[in-house]
Design a protein around this motif. Structure first.
Motif, PDB file in Angstrom:
ATOM      1  N   VAL A   1      -0.432   3.885   4.832  1.00 18.28           N
ATOM      2  CA  VAL A   1      -1.188   4.647   5.829  1.00 18.28           C
ATOM      3  C   VAL A   1      -2.678   4.321   5.779  1.00 18.28           C
ATOM      4  O   VAL A   1      -3.396   4.572   6.741  1.00 18.28           O
ATOM      5  N   ARG A   2      -3.123   3.750   4.680  1.00 17.20           N
ATOM      6  CA  ARG A   2      -4.541   3.408   4.587  1.00 17.20           C
ATOM      7  C   ARG A   2      -4.835   2.034   5.174  1.00 17.20           C
ATOM      8  O   ARG A   2      -5.988   1.613   5.229  1.00 17.20           O
ATOM      9  N   SER A   3      -3.820   1.328   5.599  1.00 21.42           N
ATOM     10  CA  SER A   3      -3.982  -0.038   6.078  1.00 21.42           C
ATOM     11  C   SER A   3      -4.372  -0.057   7.549  1.00 21.42           C
ATOM     12  O   SER A   3      -3.685   0.506   8.393  1.00 21.42           O
ATOM     13  N   GLU A   4      -5.469  -0.730   7.857  1.00 17.48           N
ATOM     14  CA  GLU A   4      -5.930  -0.924   9.232  1.00 17.48           C
ATOM     15  C   GLU A   4      -5.437  -2.283   9.719  1.00 17.48           C
ATOM     16  O   GLU A   4      -5.791  -3.317   9.140  1.00 17.48           O
ATOM     17  N   ILE A   5      -4.590  -2.319  10.741  1.00 21.83           N
ATOM     18  CA  ILE A   5      -4.054  -3.581  11.243  1.00 21.83           C
ATOM     19  C   ILE A   5      -5.177  -4.395  11.875  1.00 21.83           C
ATOM     20  O   ILE A   5      -5.879  -3.934  12.778  1.00 21.83           O
ATOM     21  N   ILE A   6      -5.347  -5.627  11.384  1.00 17.43           N
ATOM     22  CA  ILE A   6      -6.423  -6.478  11.895  1.00 17.43           C
ATOM     23  C   ILE A   6      -5.907  -7.762  12.523  1.00 17.43           C
ATOM     24  O   ILE A   6      -6.668  -8.499  13.161  1.00 17.43           O
ATOM     25  N   PHE A   7      -4.607  -8.046  12.359  1.00 17.03           N
ATOM     26  CA  PHE A   7      -4.063  -9.282  12.922  1.00 17.03           C
ATOM     27  C   PHE A   7      -2.548  -9.158  12.996  1.00 17.03           C
ATOM     28  O   PHE A   7      -1.918  -8.594  12.104  1.00 17.03           O
ATOM     29  N   ARG A   8      -1.985  -9.684  14.070  1.00 17.18           N
ATOM     30  CA  ARG A   8      -0.527  -9.645  14.223  1.00 17.18           C
ATOM     31  C   ARG A   8      -0.063 -10.934  14.891  1.00 17.18           C
ATOM     32  O   ARG A   8      -0.702 -11.424  15.822  1.00 17.18           O
TER      33      ARG A   8
END
Length: 300
Positions: free
Chosen positions: A165-172
């Motif tokens: 939950v602390r992870s901010e998605i920056i690339f997919r």
């Protein structure tokens, strides 16, 4: 006489040398263009100018990649020395805006594909900040972050991986089936595959999809590192699941050719320790911007 001869020699601009280095690092003009903040057409013009100045062919080009010639490799050695001297000289006269240390974690495929250009750009922008990089598996780096041993870390998430939950998605980007371009491994029955380590979700998902489709396979190679996976593909021993951005040069996407099942997207998340310093925040903003350019069709 010697002075006169020196005056007739062309001066190589630092921008041209920086472009040469960027192309050598990235292997193609489009990625290098984003690295140095120019358009691909401007990069082509710079290469033409550089080759005219030195009177030598510096690159061998094909449809997918660019390689240095022997003359290009020799010029690159000198270019890197000149650029390093320039950075050292400028940092002595221009006071750095921030001074400190950042401890950054990254998975090995991220360190290989993305970090060289990102770290070089960050060093140019913040010469007073030292970045120490730890390369390990995502769950290990999360533990190090929690233990106060890292200031921030990039982690692999999605594609069946429990998202912190602390992870901010920056690339997919998508995962794809990859193999040697023109290779025969993809045509074999059972299908030889290179797999990641046993607890890897990419491995689990791929094997489940093959089982669902009734595709016979055999595991012939196992590695927890992208360099190991690439070795299996380059030897035409197997096919493997790789991020789409790993495709290029001798490595090709082969899923459609063999009727292999579609693989999911995966994502990279950014996790930051509580109460980050101004130095750490500068690194966070740089990573966000760099991956945003990559995700919008640019490259870093």
């Amino acid at each position: 006489m010697n002075v006169s001869a020196d005056l007739r020699l062309p001066l190589l601009e630092l921008d041209l040398l920086r472009t040469l280095e960027a192309i050598a690092q990235t292997g193609n003009f489009s990625t290098a263009a984003s690295t140095v903040g120019r358009t691909p057409s401007a990069i082509s013009m710079q290469v033409k100018k550089l080759e005219e100045l030195v009177g030598r062919k510096l690159f061998q080009r094909d449809s997918r990649s660019v390689r240095l010639t022997r003359d290009g490799e020799l010029l690159l050695e000198h270019a890197r020395r000149v650029l390093a001297l320039n950075r050292d000289m400028v940092s002595r006269f221009v006071a750095p805006d921030l001074v400190g240390e950042v401890r950054l974690g990254a998975p090995d495929d991220v360190a290989e594909r993305f970090m060289p250009g990102m770290l070089r750009q960050f060093a140019d922008a913040h010469p007073g900040i030292t970045v120490k990089v730890v390369v390990d598996r995502s769950h290990m780096m999360i533990e190090m972050l929690d233990a106060g041993e890292l200031d921030l870390t990039v982690v692999t998430t999605e594609a069946g991986i429990r998202e912190d939950v602390r992870s901010e998605i920056i690339f997919r980007e998508p995962l794809v089936w990859a193999g040697l371009a023109g290779g025969v491994a993809v045509e074999q029955v059972p299908l030889p595959i290179a797999v990641w380590e046993p607890n890897c979700s990419w491995r689990r998902y791929a094997l489940e999809r093959l089982d669902e489709e009734g595709i016979a396979y055999c595991k012939v190679f196992e590695s927890a590192h992208v360099t190991g996976q690439r070795a299996a593909l380059l030897a035409d021993m197997a096919v493997a699941q790789l991020p789409q951005s790993c495709i290029g040069g001798p490595i090709a996407e082969v899923g459609a050719r063999a009727g292999l099942p579609e693989l999911p997207n995966y994502a990279l998340g950014l996790m930051v320790a509580e109460d980050p310093s101004e130095v750490v925040q500068a690194a966070v903003e740089h990573l966000r911007a760099s991956f945003a350019r990559r995700g919008s069709g640019g490259a870093v």
